[in-house]
Design a protein around this motif. Structure first.
Motif, PDB file in Angstrom:
ATOM      1  N   PRO A  87       0.831  -1.204   0.000  1.00 54.58           N
ATOM      2  CA  PRO A  87       0.000   0.000   0.000  1.00 54.58           C
ATOM      3  C   PRO A  87       0.862   1.249   0.000  1.00 54.58           C
ATOM      4  O   PRO A  87       1.855   1.320   0.704  1.00 54.58           O
ATOM      5  N   LYS A  88       0.448   2.180  -0.802  1.00 53.75           N
ATOM      6  CA  LYS A  88       1.237   3.405  -0.885  1.00 53.75           C
ATOM      7  C   LYS A  88       0.998   4.303   0.317  1.00 53.75           C
ATOM      8  O   LYS A  88       1.835   5.123   0.645  1.00 53.75           O
ATOM      9  N   ILE A  89      -0.130   4.151   0.865  1.00 55.12           N
ATOM     10  CA  ILE A  89      -0.443   4.988   2.017  1.00 55.12           C
ATOM     11  C   ILE A  89      -0.221   4.179   3.274  1.00 55.12           C
ATOM     12  O   ILE A  89      -0.900   3.199   3.537  1.00 55.12           O
ATOM     13  N   GLY A  90       0.728   4.607   4.018  1.00 57.63           N
ATOM     14  CA  GLY A  90       0.998   3.904   5.252  1.00 57.63           C
ATOM     15  C   GLY A  90       1.378   4.875   6.336  1.00 57.63           C
ATOM     16  O   GLY A  90       1.252   6.094   6.182  1.00 57.63           O
ATOM     17  N   LYS A  91       1.783   4.301   7.388  1.00 59.22           N
ATOM     18  CA  LYS A  91       2.161   5.131   8.526  1.00 59.22           C
ATOM     19  C   LYS A  91       3.471   5.842   8.264  1.00 59.22           C
ATOM     20  O   LYS A  91       4.404   5.282   7.707  1.00 59.22           O
ATOM     21  N   GLY A  92       3.531   7.033   8.677  1.00 54.76           N
ATOM     22  CA  GLY A  92       4.755   7.789   8.541  1.00 54.76           C
ATOM     23  C   GLY A  92       5.679   7.509   9.700  1.00 54.76           C
ATOM     24  O   GLY A  92       5.472   6.605  10.499  1.00 54.76           O
ATOM     25  N   LYS A  93       6.704   8.277   9.743  1.00 56.17           N
ATOM     26  CA  LYS A  93       7.663   8.083  10.826  1.00 56.17           C
ATOM     27  C   LYS A  93       7.028   8.452  12.162  1.00 56.17           C
ATOM     28  O   LYS A  93       5.954   9.033  12.232  1.00 56.17           O
ATOM     29  N   GLU A  94       7.781   8.137  13.167  1.00 58.98           N
ATOM     30  CA  GLU A  94       7.308   8.444  14.510  1.00 58.98           C
ATOM     31  C   GLU A  94       7.088   9.936  14.648  1.00 58.98           C
ATOM     32  O   GLU A  94       7.944  10.744  14.316  1.00 58.98           O
ATOM     33  N   GLY A  95       5.951  10.265  15.141  1.00 60.92           N
ATOM     34  CA  GLY A  95       5.672  11.666  15.350  1.00 60.92           C
ATOM     35  C   GLY A  95       5.030  12.336  14.165  1.00 60.92           C
ATOM     36  O   GLY A  95       4.519  13.433  14.271  1.00 60.92           O
ATOM     37  N   GLU A  96       5.058  11.645  13.052  1.00 64.00           N
ATOM     38  CA  GLU A  96       4.433  12.245  11.887  1.00 64.00           C
ATOM     39  C   GLU A  96       2.974  11.823  11.807  1.00 64.00           C
ATOM     40  O   GLU A  96       2.479  11.082  12.632  1.00 64.00           O
TER      41      GLU A  96
END
Length: 684
Positions: free
Chosen positions: A516-525
């Motif tokens: 999936p192209k949409i996933g969780k960003g880095k921590e804090g993002e």
DNA sequence: GAGTTTGAAACT
DNA sequence: CAGTTTCAAACTC
């Protein structure tokens, strides 16, 4: 026969096998789950659901359904140990003591209604069920299991909440797990497990309409309350797979001569749309199909793992210690399947069954299969799975043993299940592929595409890519084309070879192509962000050309867009959002107004119909006189005034006017009907 | 519905 | 890796 050669198989990511390496938070709902060893964990990034599978070396495989997190764990357990496991799970367990395969179905948490099902050996006494079939069959045959969309299950056989006796267990040929309807949450869920003895596939089962051997019935049909899982064991001819040999990819594509009784497991969901399917291919003669409606998992994969489990034991119970923990492995002899199911929303987990027994005696050490069904959006959980798009079928690498992988789009199999699957399996000459393709054009389970998925996918219109490149949304999403407008489409089982080749090409180019192209960003993002970022230049990232905007997320630091206006404080973006919201609200209001007006009119017509019929004619249109029209207009104008005075929005004003118009119409029609009725009575 | 615009994917 | 081409979706008229 469409298969993936060992060569191609070897090209695919090795991590497929490394499910045990996957780390993730363990959301165990029972102590039993926490104590297992050699577990496989998968975690849904979206929901945090954790699916754990028991160690492969264990033969036990409790099947638990947790209402708390919608987990379903299916494990075969030793009878005595099953009780312990269930107790540790916090709920009483029902255990059937009997030799042979035992299936413990228990719930953890609220429902407190565990279900224990025993799957007797084939050689065991014939059940009372009419569909028990030929008792001469040596191997246990089972497989259609449909579990209601709710994890709460209540035992039916043997009386709710009561422990089943051995006799009952032996007679337990049919168990139905009915889907719990949303309206009657208190209604008990029936569990029906049908033991089918498809002797040579000539024993159709007729006694239990909802349960058909080898066939998975449509799950979401409102008129079909029962969810069934049919467990039909293939003939015990040869459970042993031959390493190095190709494995039939799917029952659909399997050549007629290879078509065997199909094992299928279906878990019904409550009003859920997306069906996920698993088609494990254990052996040459063992095609298994699992469908889990209501979940989001998209892939089905068989993973083999060598185990220390003893073989040659029909039940495997005698030698296995209870595997209480994180059991998501259903083991049965040489073939073991682990089915972590991590639906994105419903979070139901199902571990279907395994069977066997007969042919297990032969070998000393055997590889086992695990079936893994990761949810579609599971990049963090099982990133390796997402590397393989659905439909991928892998044959065991040379020397790899009887390993088979099958990644199949759930909806595709769902469509298949609507087709005469039994016929497919039993009719050698049947063109499975053709039937499948025909079926693929049908709505899923009788529901429209929009109804059946929370992620409605538009039909593609590919003309040149043959739907085998990432240009094609279907292909990119790991789905077969369905109801598309594409030309020269190769994104189907009929062109499995090409498709697999294309998949490999894409993966070579980008190993994460199918993630999936949409996933969780880095921590804090932000929670969601585009994995690669967009590269927009002219759209300002405020049109659907932009993948970020299309996904309704803000552009992030990894985007390389020019002139980006898709950020939090962007006035353009805010304006767009407001407009979009307003438009949406307006549409909703208009829809509501239309619906109301429509219902009013229909209601009025219903009421006036008797009058009309008694009068023998239509209402006199002459009632719509100039005066009536003027009066109606005045009423409408008055509504406009009222709306203006109260500073109603345009949408609300329109709604008020429409409503008033409806009222006027009603009054006109009522007056006309009444006048006509009066005149009729006078005339008579 | 046809034509244009756009940006991701594919290719060089 | 950068530039170019291809492609299909989004958009406009």
């Amino acid at each position: 026969m469409d298969v993936v050669s060992p060569e191609l198989n070897s090209l695919l990511p090795d991590e497929i096998m490394d499910t045990e390496e996957i780390e993730g938070p363990c959301d165990d709902t029972s102590p039993a789950l926490a104590t297992s060893t050699a577990t496989t964990k998968t975690t849904d990034s979206m929901t945090g659901t954790t699916v754990s599978t028991s160690g492969l070396q264990k033969l036990t495989a409790p099947f638990t359904i947790s209402p708390a997190n919608h987990q379903i764990i299916l494990n075969k357990v030793a009878s005595s140990q099953a009780t312990e496991a269930a107790k540790s799970a916090g709920t009483p367990a029902q255990v059937i003591k009997q030799e042979g395969q035992k299936l413990l179905v228990t719930t953890i948490g609220k429902s407190g209604q565990p279900i224990v099902l025993q799957l007797p050996h084939t050689g065991s006494k014939p059940g009372i069920s009419q569909i028990s079939g030929d008792t001469k069959t040596a191997a246990p045959q089972f497989k259609v299991v449909t579990i209601g969309g709710r994890p709460e299950l209540k035992p039916v056989a043997g009386g709710a909440g009561n422990q089943l006796t051995t006799l009952q267990a032996q007679q337990l040929k049919t168990v139905q797990i009915a889907k719990k309807t949303p309206t009657s949450s208190a209604a008990p869920v029936k569990l029906i497990i049908t033991k089918t003895v498809n002797s040579k596939g000539l024993s159709p089962q007729t006694s239990s309409p909802p349960v058909i051997a080898g066939r998975v019935l449509p799950q979401t049909s409102p008129v079909l309350p029962l969810r069934t899982i049919t467990l039909s064991d293939p003939h015990n001819t040869s459970i042993q797979s031959i390493p190095g040999k190709k494995i039939a990819i799917s029952p659909l594509k399997t050549p007629s001569k290879n078509i065997k009784p199909v094992q299928s497991v279906t878990v019904g969901g409550v009003g859920v749309s997306q069906f996920k399917t698993i088609i494990p291919l254990a052996t040459q003669s063992n095609v298994q199909q699992i469908q889990v409606p209501g979940s989001k998992f998209h892939y089905v994969r068989l993973v083999t793992a060598t185990t220390a489990s003893s073989t040659g034991q029909p039940s495997g119970l005698s030698t296995s210690s209870i595997q209480t923990a994180k059991p998501m492995v259903v083991s049965s002899g040489p073939v073991r399947m682990s089915v972590p199911v991590i639906p994105a929303q419903t979070m139901k987990q199902v571990a279907p069954k395994p069977l066997t027994s007969a042919a297990q005696v032969v070998t000393t050490t055997q590889t086992q299969q695990r079936l893994i069904m990761p949810a579609t959006p599971l990049p963090q959980i099982q990133p390796n799975f997402t590397n393989l798009p659905p439909g991928t079928v892998l044959t065991p690498a040379p020397g790899g043993g009887n390993v088979g992988y099958a990644v199949v789009p759930a909806q595709y199999v769902t469509q298949l299940q609507q087709s005469p699957f039994v016929t497919l399996a039993s009719s050698p000459g049947f063109s499975a592929s053709s039937a499948i393709q025909a079926q693929s054009r049908l709505p899923l389970n009788g529901l429209s595409t929009a109804d059946t998925t929370s992620r409605p996918r538009k039909p593609c219109n590919c003309t040149k890519s043959q739907c085998l490149k990432l240009y094609c949304d279907c292909f990119a999403n790991g789905e077969f084309c369905n109801n598309c407008n594409c030309n020269n489409c190769f994104n189907n089982l009929e062109h499995e070879t090409e498709r697999l080749k294309a998949i490999k090409t894409c993966l070579d180019r980008n190993p994460e192509a199918f993630k999936p192209k949409i996933g969780k960003g880095k921590e804090g993002e932000s929670d969601r962000r585009h994995s690669k970022g967009c590269n927009c230049k002219r759209s300002g990232c405020l049109k659907n050309y932009c993948e970020c905007y299309e996904a309704k997320i803000m552009c992030s630091s990894i985007c390389k867009c020019i002139g980006c206006k898709n950020f939090e404080e962007s006035p353009e973006r805010k304006t767009l959002m407001h407009l979009a919201d307003a438009a949406e609200v307006r549409v909703q209001q208009q829809t509501a107004a239309k619906t109301k007006l429509s219902s009013q009119i229909s209601d009025l017509l219903m009421r006036t119909t008797p009058v009309n019929s008694s009068g023998g004619g239509r209402l006199p249109y002459t009632f719509v006189t100039k005066e009536v029209i003027e009066a109606t207009c005045e009423c409408l104008v008055e509504q406009v005034r009222k709306a203006e005075q109260t500073h109603q929005s345009q949408a609300e004003a329109e709604r008020m006017i429409l409503e008033e118009f409806g009222n006027c119409l009603m009054r006109i029609i009522s007056s006309a009907a009444k006048a006509k009725a009066d005149s009729a009575s006078i005339g008579s």
